[in-house]
Structure formats: structure tokens, C-alpha cells
Scaffold this active site. Structure first.
Site, PDB file in Angstrom:
ATOM      1  N   THR A  41       0.838  -1.202   0.000  1.00  0.00           N
ATOM      2  CA  THR A  41       0.000   0.000   0.000  1.00  0.00           C
ATOM      3  C   THR A  41       0.876   1.256   0.000  1.00  0.00           C
ATOM      4  O   THR A  41       2.033   1.228   0.412  1.00  0.00           O
ATOM      5  CB  THR A  41      -0.934   0.029   1.217  1.00  0.00           C
ATOM      6  OG1 THR A  41      -0.156   0.007   2.421  1.00  0.00           O
ATOM      7  CG2 THR A  41      -1.868  -1.163   1.207  1.00  0.00           C
ATOM      8  N   GLU A 277     -11.827   3.914  13.008  1.00  0.00           N
ATOM      9  CA  GLU A 277     -11.569   5.115  12.220  1.00  0.00           C
ATOM     10  C   GLU A 277     -12.840   5.947  12.114  1.00  0.00           C
ATOM     11  O   GLU A 277     -13.952   5.443  12.241  1.00  0.00           O
ATOM     12  CB  GLU A 277     -11.082   4.747  10.811  1.00  0.00           C
ATOM     13  CG  GLU A 277      -9.836   3.862  10.780  1.00  0.00           C
ATOM     14  CD  GLU A 277      -8.595   4.564  11.285  1.00  0.00           C
ATOM     15  OE1 GLU A 277      -8.567   5.809  11.250  1.00  0.00           O
ATOM     16  OE2 GLU A 277      -7.642   3.870  11.706  1.00  0.00           O
TER      17      GLU A 277
END
Length: 326
Positions: A41, A277
Site C-alpha cells: 500500500t 476510524e
């Protein structure tokens, strides 16, 4: 045609343990019969999500989410909206690794975690949907929201779970109740609460007794509404969690199973937390998608029968009666 696997990994997770062990990890999936490749990523937003979507649309049979709970959440969000979804495997390398705990996947050794696939054990699990986003472990509003995503990523990496405890201690004096309007299966709560949670596994923030009767594939969330905001009472409730999940019958808690929840703020802004999150602000509708994605798991270690809510309730009633006799 040989099956294909795509390992999507966060190269900074777990003090770069994934990066250091990637050749061995790829070898494990090759041994399991997959032609395997890897994708690291990038700092670009939603890097893991977009790669998971691309690999799925390209016909990969298996996507491996390697990293912390945030990376796993992104991979889920890339796959969940698709009509044809590949199997998923998890290699944990984060701070709390709640989802890996629920699947009984080794959390300290990435190569050992990869080897779970060699057991060829998988099953279809529930995931949650909140508006147009997806989650696999926890959704909530109130105290939990501030506690988890307000911990800096650098602090998580260096101090691990201790970072959450330190941040939690700082936040306790600032806890304030929020006026909430929560509609769920067979009920409606309207009043002040310090937080609500929708749990999909038994592990939240590393605590494995918050949902003692958790099921991973029954199509229901476990909803917990914490009505008190008193610091002493919250500490008391945490003590009950740690000592065997005794919080679920406490009058300061609402503990229910539900397939759906509609959360509305009454006056104050209510931020929503999805897998640790920030997930937007209420109003928001949450729905459980039953057995939506198939995961590799350590099935030998997952209890085939969890303790049901009714069994826990009956046990409490028995203990209360015995106490009255003494």
C-alpha cells in the site's frame, strides 16, 4: 487454470514485520496452491481499498489483507460492494488486531498467520454496512469514537495497546453524555448515553469479554448502549467486563441483538466510529449483511457453540437467588 492470490500489505505495519517476511509469506500461499503476488500500500488515500477492488474484478480467487485493522477494513470496503467476491485471508500486524483475535489467527508471527490457509478451513461471515461504508468488527458513537481514532498512528506503532490505555486515561475526565435517538429491532432508546456500540466479534480494543455470546455468522449485531457517563461507574463497568463479561446485565447497560440500527443525534453532533476510524456523522443507518464474505480462519480454535444470552441470563438469576439465601 491455477488459482490466484493477491497479498495486499501495509509495509509500515508491525514495525515492518510484513515487509521483512514477505518472501516466506508468498511461499506459504504458493504451497497452498495459489499463484501469488503482492501489493504494498502507498500513502495515497484508499490505496488498499482500490487494489482489493481491482484484484477482485480481475478474477483473483483470494485476497489477503495484511496489516492492522485499518488495512483490513479498507480491503473489506473494496470487496464488499461487488457481486462476485473472492475469499479473504488475514495476516495481522497492527496494534490490537481485534478481527484476527476473533478468527484465532496468530498475531505475533506473520508467517504463522499465513499458514492458517494451509488448513483449508473457511466459513462465511457477517459484515456491517453503515450508509455506504462497511465494517467488520465494531461501529459506535460517543466515547469510543474519540478514544480510538484520536490515538496518533506513530504512538500506536511504538507503544501498541498501551497507547490506547494512555489516551483513554486522558479522555475519561472529558466524558460527557450525548442525547441519542437509537431505533433497533424491537426497541427504541431515546435519552442520554456516553456511547453506543455495534459489535460483530467478541473482541473490542483487545478486550475479549465485552460480547461473551458473540456469533460471527448469525446476521445480528450485539448492541451495547452505555447510559452512564460517570467516571467511577465506567471504571466499575470495565471491571465487570474483565471479570467475565458480567456487565451485560448491569442496569447502566442496554445489551441487545439486532440486525439493524438507526442512530440519530438529538442536539449534539455525534461522530461515528467504524473499525477504529472516523466514519462520518449521525444520522446513520447500520445493517448487518449476513454471511457476506468467506474468510479463512483457524476453525479448530473457534468455539462451535458460544454461550447464549439466555444462558448467561439464567446463570445470573441462579446466582442472585443463591445470594439471597445466604
Amino acid at each position: 487454470m491455477r488459482k490466484r492470490a493477491r497479498v495486499i500489505y501495509n509495509p509500515t505495519s508491525g514495525r515492518e514485520a510484513l515487509k521483512q517476511n514477505m518472501i516466506d509469506i508468498l511461499g506459504v500461499f504458493e504451497k497452498a496452491g495459489f499463484e501469488t503476488s503482492a501489493y504494498a500500500t502507498t500513502p495515497k488515500p484508499f490505496s488498499a481499498r482500490e487494489e482489493a477492488k481491482r484484484a477482485s474484478l480481475d478474477g483473483f480467487d483470494l485476497v489477503v489483507a495484511a496489516g492492522g485493522d485499518g488495512t483490513i477494513n479498507e480491503v473489506i470496503n473494496g470487496i464488499a460492494p461487488l457481486e462476485k467476491r473472492p475469499k479473504l485471508a488475514i495476516i495481522p500486524a497492527g496494534t490490537t488486531n481485534d478481527f484476527a483475535r476473533a478468527l484465532h489467527i496468530p498475531r505475533e508471527n506473520p508467517v504463522a498467520a499465513a499458514k492458517v490457509v494451509l488448513k483449508h478451513q473457511s466459513f462465511k461471515m457477517d459484515i456491517g454496512k453503515a450508509a455506504n461504508k462497511y465494517f467488520i468488527n465494531i461501529a459506535g458513537g460517543g466515547l469510543l469514537t474519540e478514544l480510538t481514532y484520536d490515538v496518533p498512528s506513530e504512538l500506536k506503532t511504538i507503544f501498541g495497546y498501551l497507547a490506547y490505555l494512555v489516551r483513554g486515561a486522558e479522555l475519561l475526565p472529558r466524558i460527557k453524555p450525548i442525547d441519542m435517538d437509537l431505533e433497533y429491532d424491537g426497541g427504541h432508546f431515546k435519552g442520554k448515553a456516553s456511547m453506543f456500540l455495534l459489535a460483530m466479534t467478541n473482541s473490542i480494543g483487545g478486550l475479549e469479554q465485552i460480547v461473551p455470546d458473540a456469533r460471527l455468522d448469525d446476521g445480528n449485531f450485539t448492541m451495547i448502549i452505555v447510559k452512564t457517563s460517570n467516571i467511577v461507574e465506567i471504571v466499575q463497568l470495565l471491571a465487570k467486563v474483565i471479570s467475565g463479561g458480567r456487565h451485560i446485565h448491569d442496569p447502566r447497560i442496554i445489551y441487545k441483538k439486532t440486525n439493524k440500527l438507526i442512530a440519530n443525534p438529538i442536539k449534539d453532533k455525534m461522530q461515528i466510529n467504524l473499525d477504529g476510524e472516523y466514519g462520518g456523522d449521525a444520522p446513520m443507518t447500520f445493517k448487518n449483511l449476513k454471511q457476506h464474505i468467506e474468510f479463512y480462519a483457524n476453525m479448530d480454535e473457534i468455539p462451535t457453540k458460544s454461550i447464549s444470552y439466555d444462558e448467561v441470563k439464567a446463570e445470573k438469576q441462579f446466582v442472585d437467588k443463591v445470594d439471597k439465601l445466604s
